[in-house]
Design a protein around this motif. Sequence first.
Motif, PDB file in Angstrom:
ATOM      1  N   ALA A 149     -31.305  20.610  40.878  1.00 55.66           N
ATOM      2  CA  ALA A 149     -30.311  19.669  41.968  1.00 55.66           C
ATOM      3  C   ALA A 149     -28.829  20.294  41.345  1.00 55.66           C
ATOM      4  O   ALA A 149     -28.736  20.354  40.121  1.00 55.66           O
ATOM      5  CB  ALA A 149     -30.459  18.383  41.665  1.00 55.66           C
ATOM      6  N   ASN A 150     -27.802  20.218  42.124  1.00 54.23           N
ATOM      7  CA  ASN A 150     -26.464  20.699  42.039  1.00 54.23           C
ATOM      8  C   ASN A 150     -25.666  20.098  42.843  1.00 54.23           C
ATOM      9  O   ASN A 150     -25.642  19.849  44.198  1.00 54.23           O
ATOM     10  CB  ASN A 150     -26.254  22.201  41.820  1.00 54.23           C
ATOM     11  N   PRO A 151     -24.738  18.864  42.429  1.00 51.65           N
ATOM     12  CA  PRO A 151     -24.653  18.566  41.038  1.00 51.65           C
ATOM     13  C   PRO A 151     -25.759  18.030  40.367  1.00 51.65           C
ATOM     14  O   PRO A 151     -26.679  17.232  41.064  1.00 51.65           O
ATOM     15  CB  PRO A 151     -23.307  17.603  40.911  1.00 51.65           C
ATOM     16  N   ASN A 152     -25.871  17.978  39.089  1.00 51.38           N
ATOM     17  CA  ASN A 152     -27.288  17.658  38.445  1.00 51.38           C
ATOM     18  C   ASN A 152     -26.969  15.941  38.274  1.00 51.38           C
ATOM     19  O   ASN A 152     -26.159  15.499  37.395  1.00 51.38           O
ATOM     20  CB  ASN A 152     -27.364  18.476  37.256  1.00 51.38           C
ATOM     21  N   PRO A 153     -27.976  15.103  39.021  1.00 50.70           N
ATOM     22  CA  PRO A 153     -27.666  14.011  38.839  1.00 50.70           C
ATOM     23  C   PRO A 153     -28.042  13.204  37.495  1.00 50.70           C
ATOM     24  O   PRO A 153     -27.465  12.358  37.156  1.00 50.70           O
ATOM     25  CB  PRO A 153     -28.611  13.233  39.818  1.00 50.70           C
ATOM     26  N   MET A 154     -28.851  13.772  36.702  1.00 49.68           N
ATOM     27  CA  MET A 154     -29.068  13.561  35.399  1.00 49.68           C
ATOM     28  C   MET A 154     -27.987  13.695  34.387  1.00 49.68           C
ATOM     29  O   MET A 154     -27.539  12.853  33.654  1.00 49.68           O
ATOM     30  CB  MET A 154     -30.470  14.227  34.826  1.00 49.68           C
ATOM     31  N   LEU A 155     -27.375  14.809  34.361  1.00 53.57           N
ATOM     32  CA  LEU A 155     -26.246  15.207  33.754  1.00 53.57           C
ATOM     33  C   LEU A 155     -25.164  14.146  34.038  1.00 53.57           C
ATOM     34  O   LEU A 155     -24.520  13.682  33.034  1.00 53.57           O
ATOM     35  CB  LEU A 155     -25.986  16.624  33.879  1.00 53.57           C
ATOM     36  N   ASN A 156     -24.871  14.189  35.263  1.00 54.94           N
ATOM     37  CA  ASN A 156     -23.828  13.299  35.661  1.00 54.94           C
ATOM     38  C   ASN A 156     -24.099  11.639  35.405  1.00 54.94           C
ATOM     39  O   ASN A 156     -23.302  11.010  34.959  1.00 54.94           O
ATOM     40  CB  ASN A 156     -23.470  13.357  36.999  1.00 54.94           C
ATOM     41  N   GLY A 157     -25.202  11.271  35.595  1.00 53.77           N
ATOM     42  CA  GLY A 157     -25.793   9.839  35.183  1.00 53.77           C
ATOM     43  C   GLY A 157     -25.376   9.406  33.931  1.00 53.77           C
ATOM     44  O   GLY A 157     -24.910   8.423  33.356  1.00 53.77           O
ATOM     45  N   HIS A 158     -25.958  10.405  32.975  1.00 57.41           N
ATOM     46  CA  HIS A 158     -25.830  10.299  31.588  1.00 57.41           C
ATOM     47  C   HIS A 158     -24.404  10.257  31.052  1.00 57.41           C
ATOM     48  O   HIS A 158     -23.991   9.583  30.111  1.00 57.41           O
ATOM     49  CB  HIS A 158     -26.769  11.182  30.784  1.00 57.41           C
ATOM     50  N   GLN A 159     -23.636  11.151  31.665  1.00 62.04           N
ATOM     51  CA  GLN A 159     -22.348  11.195  31.250  1.00 62.04           C
ATOM     52  C   GLN A 159     -21.608   9.616  31.659  1.00 62.04           C
ATOM     53  O   GLN A 159     -20.690   9.359  30.743  1.00 62.04           O
ATOM     54  CB  GLN A 159     -21.473  12.285  31.912  1.00 62.04           C
ATOM     55  N   ASP A 160     -22.054   9.315  32.692  1.00 65.73           N
ATOM     56  CA  ASP A 160     -21.529   7.841  32.957  1.00 65.73           C
ATOM     57  C   ASP A 160     -21.980   6.758  32.054  1.00 65.73           C
ATOM     58  O   ASP A 160     -21.306   6.017  31.892  1.00 65.73           O
ATOM     59  CB  ASP A 160     -22.157   7.320  34.673  1.00 65.73           C
ATOM     60  N   TRP A 161     -23.183   6.921  31.478  1.00 70.45           N
ATOM     61  CA  TRP A 161     -23.576   6.011  30.465  1.00 70.45           C
ATOM     62  C   TRP A 161     -22.655   6.122  29.236  1.00 70.45           C
ATOM     63  O   TRP A 161     -22.397   5.104  28.600  1.00 70.45           O
ATOM     64  CB  TRP A 161     -25.291   6.194  30.193  1.00 70.45           C
ATOM     65  N   LEU A 162     -22.597   7.327  28.803  1.00 75.61           N
ATOM     66  CA  LEU A 162     -21.790   7.429  27.735  1.00 75.61           C
ATOM     67  C   LEU A 162     -20.170   6.994  27.821  1.00 75.61           C
ATOM     68  O   LEU A 162     -19.475   6.373  27.003  1.00 75.61           O
ATOM     69  CB  LEU A 162     -21.544   9.061  27.435  1.00 75.61           C
ATOM     70  N   ASN A 163     -19.594   7.309  28.968  1.00 82.80           N
ATOM     71  CA  ASN A 163     -18.346   6.850  29.112  1.00 82.80           C
ATOM     72  C   ASN A 163     -18.376   5.435  29.225  1.00 82.80           C
ATOM     73  O   ASN A 163     -17.363   4.671  28.769  1.00 82.80           O
ATOM     74  CB  ASN A 163     -17.779   7.365  30.749  1.00 82.80           C
ATOM     75  N   GLY A 164     -19.330   4.836  29.958  1.00 78.70           N
ATOM     76  CA  GLY A 164     -19.399   3.255  29.909  1.00 78.70           C
ATOM     77  C   GLY A 164     -19.622   2.760  28.596  1.00 78.70           C
ATOM     78  O   GLY A 164     -18.706   1.576  28.170  1.00 78.70           O
ATOM     79  N   LEU A 165     -20.622   3.182  27.774  1.00 79.06           N
ATOM     80  CA  LEU A 165     -20.448   2.820  26.281  1.00 79.06           C
ATOM     81  C   LEU A 165     -19.010   2.951  25.557  1.00 79.06           C
ATOM     82  O   LEU A 165     -18.784   1.878  25.051  1.00 79.06           O
ATOM     83  CB  LEU A 165     -21.343   3.768  25.528  1.00 79.06           C
ATOM     84  N   ARG A 166     -18.428   4.051  25.795  1.00 77.72           N
ATOM     85  CA  ARG A 166     -17.161   4.102  25.103  1.00 77.72           C
ATOM     86  C   ARG A 166     -16.115   3.000  25.571  1.00 77.72           C
ATOM     87  O   ARG A 166     -15.435   2.490  24.897  1.00 77.72           O
ATOM     88  CB  ARG A 166     -16.381   5.379  25.601  1.00 77.72           C
ATOM     89  N   GLU A 167     -16.160   2.681  26.907  1.00 79.70           N
ATOM     90  CA  GLU A 167     -14.885   1.877  27.543  1.00 79.70           C
ATOM     91  C   GLU A 167     -15.390   0.295  27.209  1.00 79.70           C
ATOM     92  O   GLU A 167     -14.410  -0.388  26.897  1.00 79.70           O
ATOM     93  CB  GLU A 167     -15.153   1.937  29.037  1.00 79.70           C
ATOM     94  N   ILE A 168     -16.657   0.076  27.109  1.00 91.27           N
ATOM     95  CA  ILE A 168     -17.118  -1.437  26.508  1.00 91.27           C
ATOM     96  C   ILE A 168     -16.629  -1.532  25.402  1.00 91.27           C
ATOM     97  O   ILE A 168     -16.308  -2.531  24.794  1.00 91.27           O
ATOM     98  CB  ILE A 168     -18.478  -1.620  27.146  1.00 91.27           C
ATOM     99  N   ALA A 169     -16.892  -0.686  24.500  1.00 93.33           N
ATOM    100  CA  ALA A 169     -16.822  -0.760  22.997  1.00 93.33           C
ATOM    101  C   ALA A 169     -15.173  -0.850  22.702  1.00 93.33           C
ATOM    102  O   ALA A 169     -14.750  -1.317  21.945  1.00 93.33           O
ATOM    103  CB  ALA A 169     -17.365   0.510  22.149  1.00 93.33           C
ATOM    104  N   LEU A 170     -14.544   0.121  23.299  1.00 92.89           N
ATOM    105  CA  LEU A 170     -13.062   0.050  23.284  1.00 92.89           C
ATOM    106  C   LEU A 170     -12.595  -1.314  23.604  1.00 92.89           C
ATOM    107  O   LEU A 170     -11.605  -1.965  22.998  1.00 92.89           O
ATOM    108  CB  LEU A 170     -12.275   1.238  24.008  1.00 92.89           C
ATOM    109  N   LYS A 171     -13.002  -1.713  24.830  1.00 93.02           N
ATOM    110  CA  LYS A 171     -12.489  -2.940  25.349  1.00 93.02           C
ATOM    111  C   LYS A 171     -12.799  -4.281  24.429  1.00 93.02           C
ATOM    112  O   LYS A 171     -11.882  -5.251  24.203  1.00 93.02           O
ATOM    113  CB  LYS A 171     -13.234  -3.233  26.720  1.00 93.02           C
ATOM    114  N   ASN A 172     -13.969  -4.129  23.570  1.00 89.47           N
ATOM    115  CA  ASN A 172     -14.331  -5.569  22.915  1.00 89.47           C
ATOM    116  C   ASN A 172     -14.240  -5.270  21.498  1.00 89.47           C
ATOM    117  O   ASN A 172     -14.733  -5.842  20.632  1.00 89.47           O
ATOM    118  CB  ASN A 172     -15.712  -5.760  23.225  1.00 89.47           C
ATOM    119  N   LYS A 173     -13.455  -4.026  21.024  1.00 86.46           N
ATOM    120  CA  LYS A 173     -13.409  -3.931  19.502  1.00 86.46           C
ATOM    121  C   LYS A 173     -12.779  -4.842  18.864  1.00 86.46           C
ATOM    122  O   LYS A 173     -11.478  -5.465  19.410  1.00 86.46           O
ATOM    123  CB  LYS A 173     -12.663  -2.389  19.469  1.00 86.46           C
TER     124      LYS A 173
END
Length: 174
Positions: A149-173
């Motif tokens: 698949a192109n774009p690759n849904p796994m690659l994009n979905g996991h990037q969303d997970w990383l970005n979400g982790l970063r954002e929630i941790a920064l928000k609640n630090k």
Amino acid sequence: MATQSAIHWPEKYTPGFTDNFVSNEIIVKGLSVNDIWPYLANTAHWTKYYKNASDITFPRGGGPELAADLDFSFSTFGFPPLAAKVVEFVAPAKGQAARLSWTAKQDRSPEEKLDVLHAWLLEDLDGGRVRILTQESQIGKPAADLAKANPNPMLNGHQDWLNGLREIALKNKL
């Protein structure tokens, strides 16, 4: 120069020998492994920052905090709930990377059968930075289809997970 840690792969899931493999990584200044870990290891947080996880259950009890050998299930990427089991759980400790991985399986017809290992590695780096790495190795026809698949849904979905982790941790630090 410091050597960075790598994911521990059971032989069955060795990247390059499976039907699909994706790798996503971010390095963030101003966060530590201890800032990130609670939002990854406790599934009660997942749906707050990652829209691609739902229906998280613990069929044998336990949870929402993940632990070694814990069985759980969840829906992701449009698949019906996948039966998951934590296979590596190394909580944060000074001088070592935190590690979390689980298998997730869908035992259905040969056309629908899916078997994955999803691994996470969190590592403090010098200069007040944290490395967040997630990789997934997948076996089965659905995985082979996703690899094309192109774009690759796994690659994009996991990037969303990383970005979400970063954002929630920064928000609640603290």
